[in-house]
Scaffold this active site. Structure first.
Site, PDB file in Angstrom:
ATOM      1  N   VAL A  86       0.879  -1.184   0.000  1.00  0.00           N
ATOM      2  CA  VAL A  86       0.000   0.000   0.000  1.00  0.00           C
ATOM      3  C   VAL A  86       0.912   1.228   0.000  1.00  0.00           C
ATOM      4  CG1 VAL A  86      -1.681   1.330   1.340  1.00  0.00           C
ATOM      5  CG2 VAL A  86      -1.959  -1.138   1.108  1.00  0.00           C
ATOM      6  N   SER A 114       5.694  -1.423  -0.608  1.00  0.00           N
ATOM      7  CA  SER A 114       5.447  -0.814  -1.924  1.00  0.00           C
ATOM      8  C   SER A 114       6.647  -0.014  -2.436  1.00  0.00           C
ATOM      9  CB  SER A 114       4.238   0.134  -1.812  1.00  0.00           C
ATOM     10  OG  SER A 114       4.144   0.951  -2.955  1.00  0.00           O
ATOM     11  N   TYR A 137       7.326  -1.585  -8.952  1.00  0.00           N
ATOM     12  CA  TYR A 137       6.738  -1.006 -10.156  1.00  0.00           C
ATOM     13  C   TYR A 137       7.896  -0.764 -11.118  1.00  0.00           C
ATOM     14  CZ  TYR A 137       2.021   0.006  -8.379  1.00  0.00           C
ATOM     15  OH  TYR A 137       0.737  -0.101  -7.914  1.00  0.00           O
ATOM     16  N   THR A 163       4.247  -5.803  -9.809  1.00  0.00           N
ATOM     17  CA  THR A 163       2.824  -5.481 -10.030  1.00  0.00           C
ATOM     18  C   THR A 163       2.621  -5.112 -11.494  1.00  0.00           C
ATOM     19  OG1 THR A 163       2.533  -4.757  -7.763  1.00  0.00           O
ATOM     20  CG2 THR A 163       0.929  -3.937  -9.352  1.00  0.00           C
ATOM     21  N   LYS A 236       2.008  -9.887  -9.500  1.00  0.00           N
ATOM     22  CA  LYS A 236       0.781  -9.441  -8.830  1.00  0.00           C
ATOM     23  C   LYS A 236      -0.134  -8.718  -9.819  1.00  0.00           C
ATOM     24  CE  LYS A 236      -0.829  -6.433  -5.051  1.00  0.00           C
ATOM     25  NZ  LYS A 236      -1.297  -5.195  -5.662  1.00  0.00           N
ATOM     26  N   HIS A 260      -6.268  -5.271  -7.883  1.00  0.00           N
ATOM     27  CA  HIS A 260      -5.740  -4.050  -7.272  1.00  0.00           C
ATOM     28  C   HIS A 260      -6.802  -3.427  -6.359  1.00  0.00           C
ATOM     29  CE1 HIS A 260      -1.945  -1.684  -8.200  1.00  0.00           C
ATOM     30  NE2 HIS A 260      -2.534  -0.836  -7.366  1.00  0.00           N
ATOM     31  N   ASP A 291      -5.783 -11.235  -3.371  1.00  0.00           N
ATOM     32  CA  ASP A 291      -6.284 -10.089  -2.605  1.00  0.00           C
ATOM     33  C   ASP A 291      -7.430  -9.442  -3.350  1.00  0.00           C
ATOM     34  OD1 ASP A 291      -5.445  -8.050  -4.413  1.00  0.00           O
ATOM     35  OD2 ASP A 291      -3.578  -7.709  -3.338  1.00  0.00           O
ATOM     36  N   GLY A 293     -10.695  -7.261  -1.515  1.00  0.00           N
ATOM     37  CA  GLY A 293     -11.981  -7.439  -0.842  1.00  0.00           C
ATOM     38  C   GLY A 293     -11.920  -8.242   0.440  1.00  0.00           C
TER      39      GLY A 293
HETATM   40  C1  FNR Z   1      -2.878  -0.132  -3.173  1.00  0.00           C
HETATM   41  N1  FNR Z   1      -2.409  -1.220  -3.899  1.00  0.00           N
HETATM   42  C2  FNR Z   1      -1.114  -1.217  -4.362  1.00  0.00           C
HETATM   43  N2  FNR Z   1      -0.626  -2.291  -5.029  1.00  0.00           N
HETATM   44  C3  FNR Z   1       0.669  -2.326  -5.454  1.00  0.00           C
HETATM   45  O1  FNR Z   1       1.085  -3.323  -6.043  1.00  0.00           O
HETATM   46  N3  FNR Z   1       1.491  -1.261  -5.192  1.00  0.00           N
HETATM   47  C4  FNR Z   1       1.071  -0.151  -4.540  1.00  0.00           C
HETATM   48  O2  FNR Z   1       1.843   0.786  -4.330  1.00  0.00           O
HETATM   49  C5  FNR Z   1      -0.283  -0.099  -4.139  1.00  0.00           C
HETATM   50  N4  FNR Z   1      -0.772   1.012  -3.492  1.00  0.00           N
HETATM   51  C6  FNR Z   1      -2.047   0.999  -2.993  1.00  0.00           C
HETATM   52  C7  FNR Z   1      -2.510   2.104  -2.280  1.00  0.00           C
HETATM   53  C8  FNR Z   1      -3.771   2.069  -1.715  1.00  0.00           C
HETATM   54  C9  FNR Z   1      -4.238   3.247  -0.930  1.00  0.00           C
HETATM   55  C10 FNR Z   1      -4.584   0.914  -1.841  1.00  0.00           C
HETATM   56  C11 FNR Z   1      -5.933   0.837  -1.192  1.00  0.00           C
HETATM   57  C12 FNR Z   1      -4.142  -0.155  -2.576  1.00  0.00           C
HETATM   58  C13 FNR Z   1      -3.245  -2.410  -4.097  1.00  0.00           C
HETATM   59  C14 FNR Z   1      -3.056  -3.388  -2.933  1.00  0.00           C
HETATM   60  O3  FNR Z   1      -1.791  -3.964  -2.952  1.00  0.00           O
HETATM   61  C15 FNR Z   1      -4.077  -4.532  -2.986  1.00  0.00           C
HETATM   62  O4  FNR Z   1      -4.019  -5.159  -4.250  1.00  0.00           O
HETATM   63  C16 FNR Z   1      -5.505  -4.083  -2.703  1.00  0.00           C
HETATM   64  O5  FNR Z   1      -5.550  -3.045  -1.752  1.00  0.00           O
HETATM   65  C17 FNR Z   1      -6.308  -5.279  -2.205  1.00  0.00           C
HETATM   66  O6  FNR Z   1      -7.640  -4.946  -1.991  1.00  0.00           O
HETATM   67  P1  FNR Z   1      -8.238  -4.536  -0.549  1.00  0.00           P
HETATM   68  O7  FNR Z   1      -7.647  -5.475   0.481  1.00  0.00           O
HETATM   69  O8  FNR Z   1      -7.849  -3.122  -0.332  1.00  0.00           O
HETATM   70  O9  FNR Z   1      -9.692  -4.718  -0.765  1.00  0.00           O
END
Ligand code: FNR
Length: 363
Positions: A86, A114, A137, A163, A236, A260, A291, A293
């Site tokens: 995140v 992240s 990334y 990702t 991912k 995502h 992931d 939900g």
């Molecule tokens: C993310 N997610 C995400 N994924 C990733 O690969 N790199 C990232 O930097 C981020 N940043 C990010 C920021 C925020 C605020 C959110 C909410 C999500 C996606 C994250 O890894 C994941 O796939 C989802 O959040 C899973 O869904 P839930 O658990 O939020 O429902």
């Protein structure tokens, strides 16, 4: 509201942290965190898929020698819950990823850091437990991508998570309407790297296809990454069985079934609903995480029954961080784990392997 230094008294289940985060966070930041892409159709589907999946109770079975242990990614783990990558966690708590890492370490939870973290990957590694992976990334310049990988290796991250589902990020309308300013979110790891090359589009060229997607990674970049590091590389953001099979055939250590959290392609199905087909395509031996939900221990149970080896939580992690920092993150994981154990007990499952044999009516 300033983050608490104690676990709030009125948290009864992991999802309660979502409710409390709504009070803890600035409304624009909350919209950035909670929102999804476009009309949020996929965001809604993710939740509905878990709601609609049913678990039939099984009675009079003995589970008193049971546990939630598993071996995954070359490590024995006490439970099948990871913290998803995140970005920009200083938006949610002043100590951001540092506190998330502490909460993860205290609960022996796999942490996926992240690329877009508020603190550097080295700063996070200094306070994290040994079970830490780095989410990558791909950068506009391969030299920068490779430098991130080398830094992750040097800082003791045990795997790279590439990702692939957000090469261009659909802006969240909810966040825009709430006045969220993306420039408020810094990415400490990327400060030293040059910006993407300036592109002048010819008449008739697309701002997205020839512009933003010009430096997006392709399958050849996955090959290049796998060849460039001795660390296992997970992919991912896989939602199609053919993509999962292709990633594993090219040498990925495993795949993460994810949309995502509904933040990439709006209109995509729930990740839970594509999971059984992906598991069937890659076979029982392949490593598959999920992931998008997951909000309760019974959601974890359903994901495992439908084919996941483990799950990751995104928003719930940020919510618990925003409410009570490292304590909140650790407490949220503890609650999720107990909710999973409760579901196992009532469904007659002593182990995670037993869960895989349960028939869950999918959505
Ligand atoms: C993310 N997610 C995400 N994924 C990733 O690969 N790199 C990232 O930097 C981020 N940043 C990010 C920021 C925020 C605020 C959110 C909410 C999500 C996606 C994250 O890894 C994941 O796939 C989802 O959040 C899973 O869904 P839930 O658990 O939020 O429902």
């Amino acid at each position: 509201m300033a983050p608490l230094s104690a676990i709030p008294a009125d948290v009864r289940c992991a999802r309660d942290y979502e409710r409390l985060a709504a009070d803890a966070l600035d409304p624009a930041v909350l919209a950035y965190l909670a929102g999804g892409a476009g009309d949020e159709i996929t965001l809604l589907r993710n939740c509905q898929a878990f709601e609609q999946a049913t678990v039939i109770p099984r009675v009079l079975r003995r589970v008193d020698s049971g546990h939630t242990r598993l071996t995954l990614g070359g490590r024995e783990r006490p439970h099948p819950i990871f913290l998803a990558p995140v970005a920009h966690q200083a938006l949610f708590h002043p100590r951001g990823e540092l506190d998330t890492a502490r909460g993860a370490a205290a609960t022996e939870t796999g942490l996926v850091c992240s690329t877009l973290s508020s603190f550097t990957l080295e700063e996070i590694a200094a306070v994290a437990g040994p079970d830490r992976w780095f989410q990558l990334y791909a950068q506009p310049w391969w030299a920068a991508t490779l430098d991130l990988v080398r830094r992750a290796e040097a800082a003791g991250y045990a795997a790279i998570v590439l990702t692939v589902d957000a090469p261009v990020q659909a802006p969240s309308l909810r966040a825009q309407r709430a006045g969220f300013r993306p420039e408020a979110a810094a990415a400490a790891n990327l400060q030293a790297y040059p910006a993407a090359p300036a592109r002048t589009l010819a008449a008739g060229q697309s701002r997205i296809l020839q512009g933003m997607m010009a430096e997006a990674p392709g399958w050849d970049d996955l090959d290049r990454l796998i060849a460039a590091t001795t660390l296992p590389v997970w992919v991912k953001g896989v939602m199609h069985p053919d993509d999962a099979v292709a990633a594993l055939a090219r040498g990925a250590a495993g795949v993460i079934v994810s949309n995502h959290g509904g933040r990439a392609l709006d209109g995509a199905p729930a990740s839970l609903s594509v999971l059984p087909r992906i598991r069937a395509a890659v076979g029982e031996g392949a490593s598959v995480l999920l992931d998008s939900g997951v909000g309760s221990g019974s959601d974890v149970f359903k994901a495992l029954a439908l084919g996941a080896d483990a799950v990751l939580v995104g928003r719930l992690q940020a919510c618990s961080l925003s409410v009570a920092g490292a304590l909140g993150v650790g407490h949220m994981i503890k609650l999720l784990r107990e909710e999973l154990e409760l579901c196992m007990a009532l469904a007659g499952c002593a182990t995670l392997a037993d869960i895989r044999k349960v028939e869950v009516a999918a959505c």
